[in-house]
Motif scaffolding. Structure first.
Motif, PDB file in Angstrom:
ATOM      1  N   UNK A  15       0.850  -1.185   0.000  1.00 39.43           N
ATOM      2  CA  UNK A  15       0.000   0.000   0.000  1.00 39.43           C
ATOM      3  C   UNK A  15       0.889   1.241   0.000  1.00 39.43           C
ATOM      4  N   UNK A  16       0.702   2.113  -0.966  1.00 36.46           N
ATOM      5  CA  UNK A  16       1.519   3.314  -1.102  1.00 36.46           C
ATOM      6  C   UNK A  16       0.898   4.522  -0.405  1.00 36.46           C
ATOM      7  N   UNK A  17      -0.214   4.322   0.293  1.00 35.33           N
ATOM      8  CA  UNK A  17      -0.905   5.417   0.950  1.00 35.33           C
ATOM      9  C   UNK A  17      -0.113   5.920   2.152  1.00 35.33           C
ATOM     10  N   UNK A  18       0.012   7.232   2.240  1.00 33.22           N
ATOM     11  CA  UNK A  18       0.660   7.853   3.391  1.00 33.22           C
ATOM     12  C   UNK A  18      -0.414   8.597   4.171  1.00 33.22           C
ATOM     13  N   UNK A  19      -0.586   8.237   5.418  1.00 31.74           N
ATOM     14  CA  UNK A  19      -1.591   8.894   6.237  1.00 31.74           C
ATOM     15  C   UNK A  19      -0.962  10.060   6.993  1.00 31.74           C
ATOM     16  N   UNK A  20      -1.685  11.168   7.109  1.00 34.38           N
ATOM     17  CA  UNK A  20      -1.147  12.342   7.803  1.00 34.38           C
ATOM     18  C   UNK A  20      -1.318  12.262   9.319  1.00 34.38           C
ATOM     19  N   UNK A  21      -1.492  11.070   9.855  1.00 29.20           N
ATOM     20  CA  UNK A  21      -1.636  10.897  11.291  1.00 29.20           C
ATOM     21  C   UNK A  21      -0.918   9.625  11.713  1.00 29.20           C
ATOM     22  N   UNK A  22      -0.710   9.478  13.020  1.00 27.60           N
ATOM     23  CA  UNK A  22      -0.069   8.282  13.562  1.00 27.60           C
ATOM     24  C   UNK A  22      -0.803   7.863  14.837  1.00 27.60           C
ATOM     25  N   UNK A  23      -0.686   6.601  15.191  1.00 29.78           N
ATOM     26  CA  UNK A  23      -1.355   6.096  16.384  1.00 29.78           C
ATOM     27  C   UNK A  23      -0.488   6.350  17.603  1.00 29.78           C
ATOM     28  N   UNK A  30      -5.521   8.275  17.158  1.00 28.34           N
ATOM     29  CA  UNK A  30      -4.714   8.696  16.020  1.00 28.34           C
ATOM     30  C   UNK A  30      -4.471  10.187  16.165  1.00 28.34           C
ATOM     31  N   UNK A  31      -3.213  10.585  16.061  1.00 26.40           N
ATOM     32  CA  UNK A  31      -2.838  11.978  16.297  1.00 26.40           C
ATOM     33  C   UNK A  31      -2.266  12.613  15.032  1.00 26.40           C
ATOM     34  N   UNK A  32      -2.541  13.903  14.868  1.00 27.44           N
ATOM     35  CA  UNK A  32      -1.949  14.686  13.784  1.00 27.44           C
ATOM     36  C   UNK A  32      -0.549  15.117  14.197  1.00 27.44           C
ATOM     37  N   UNK A  33       0.285  15.522  13.240  1.00 25.19           N
ATOM     38  CA  UNK A  33       1.648  15.957  13.595  1.00 25.19           C
ATOM     39  C   UNK A  33       1.689  17.124  14.580  1.00 25.19           C
ATOM     40  N   UNK A  34       0.635  17.963  14.593  1.00 26.92           N
ATOM     41  CA  UNK A  34       0.633  19.108  15.510  1.00 26.92           C
ATOM     42  C   UNK A  34       0.123  18.755  16.909  1.00 26.92           C
ATOM     43  N   UNK A  35      -0.199  17.471  17.161  1.00 29.40           N
ATOM     44  CA  UNK A  35      -0.604  17.029  18.489  1.00 29.40           C
ATOM     45  C   UNK A  35      -2.103  16.941  18.714  1.00 29.40           C
ATOM     46  N   UNK A  36      -2.905  17.362  17.749  1.00 26.99           N
ATOM     47  CA  UNK A  36      -4.364  17.263  17.882  1.00 26.99           C
ATOM     48  C   UNK A  36      -4.829  15.860  17.494  1.00 26.99           C
ATOM     49  N   UNK A  38      -6.715  13.153  15.414  1.00 22.31           N
ATOM     50  CA  UNK A  38      -7.034  13.165  13.981  1.00 22.31           C
ATOM     51  C   UNK A  38      -8.520  13.381  13.725  1.00 22.31           C
ATOM     52  N   UNK A  39      -9.381  12.949  14.637  1.00 24.16           N
ATOM     53  CA  UNK A  39     -10.823  13.125  14.433  1.00 24.16           C
ATOM     54  C   UNK A  39     -11.258  14.580  14.542  1.00 24.16           C
ATOM     55  N   UNK A  40     -10.380  15.459  15.001  1.00 31.25           N
ATOM     56  CA  UNK A  40     -10.745  16.872  15.123  1.00 31.25           C
ATOM     57  C   UNK A  40     -10.517  17.651  13.831  1.00 31.25           C
ATOM     58  N   UNK A  41     -10.029  17.006  12.785  1.00 26.04           N
ATOM     59  CA  UNK A  41      -9.753  17.684  11.514  1.00 26.04           C
ATOM     60  C   UNK A  41     -10.818  17.298  10.484  1.00 26.04           C
ATOM     61  N   UNK A  42     -11.813  18.162  10.246  1.00 24.59           N
ATOM     62  CA  UNK A  42     -12.894  17.810   9.322  1.00 24.59           C
ATOM     63  C   UNK A  42     -12.413  17.584   7.891  1.00 24.59           C
ATOM     64  N   UNK A  43     -11.391  18.312   7.454  1.00 23.41           N
ATOM     65  CA  UNK A  43     -10.881  18.105   6.098  1.00 23.41           C
ATOM     66  C   UNK A  43     -10.259  16.720   5.941  1.00 23.41           C
ATOM     67  N   UNK A  44      -9.554  16.265   6.963  1.00 25.23           N
ATOM     68  CA  UNK A  44      -8.974  14.923   6.937  1.00 25.23           C
ATOM     69  C   UNK A  44     -10.075  13.872   6.903  1.00 25.23           C
ATOM     70  N   UNK A  45     -11.115  14.055   7.717  1.00 24.66           N
ATOM     71  CA  UNK A  45     -12.205  13.092   7.739  1.00 24.66           C
ATOM     72  C   UNK A  45     -12.933  13.042   6.405  1.00 24.66           C
ATOM     73  N   UNK A  46     -13.102  14.179   5.766  1.00 21.74           N
ATOM     74  CA  UNK A  46     -13.742  14.191   4.447  1.00 21.74           C
ATOM     75  C   UNK A  46     -12.875  13.490   3.408  1.00 21.74           C
ATOM     76  N   UNK A  47     -11.568  13.689   3.476  1.00 17.64           N
ATOM     77  CA  UNK A  47     -10.659  13.089   2.497  1.00 17.64           C
ATOM     78  C   UNK A  47     -10.454  11.598   2.734  1.00 17.64           C
TER      79      UNK A  47
END
Length: 63
Positions: A15-23, A30-36, A38-47
């Motif tokens: 799988x070549x998919x790169x996710x913008x979050x990590x567990x 799942x956390x975003x690089x800025x510490x939030x 991942x479920x708090x980012x509506x654009x990420x959830x839409x994508x």
């Protein structure tokens, strides 16, 4: 001998998919690089449609 159905049941390559979050195992989220979370980012959830990790059961979406 490889069964015929495995040609369709298994992915052909990695799988070549790169996710913008990590567990984060400490938070169990799942956390975003800025510490939030991942479920708090509506654009990420839409994508992505989901931020389900493989930390829980691989057969249940809601783990």
């Amino acid at each position: 001998m490889r069964p015929f159905t495995l040609n369709y049941a298994l992915p052909r390559g990695a799988d070549q998919t790169v996710t913008p979050y990590h567990f984060d195992p400490a938070r169990q989220l799942n956390m975003l690089p800025d510490g939030r979370p991942a479920v708090s980012d509506p654009d990420l959830l839409l994508a992505a449609g989901t931020t389900t990790s493989t930390a829980g059961s691989a057969t249940h979406f809601d783990d």
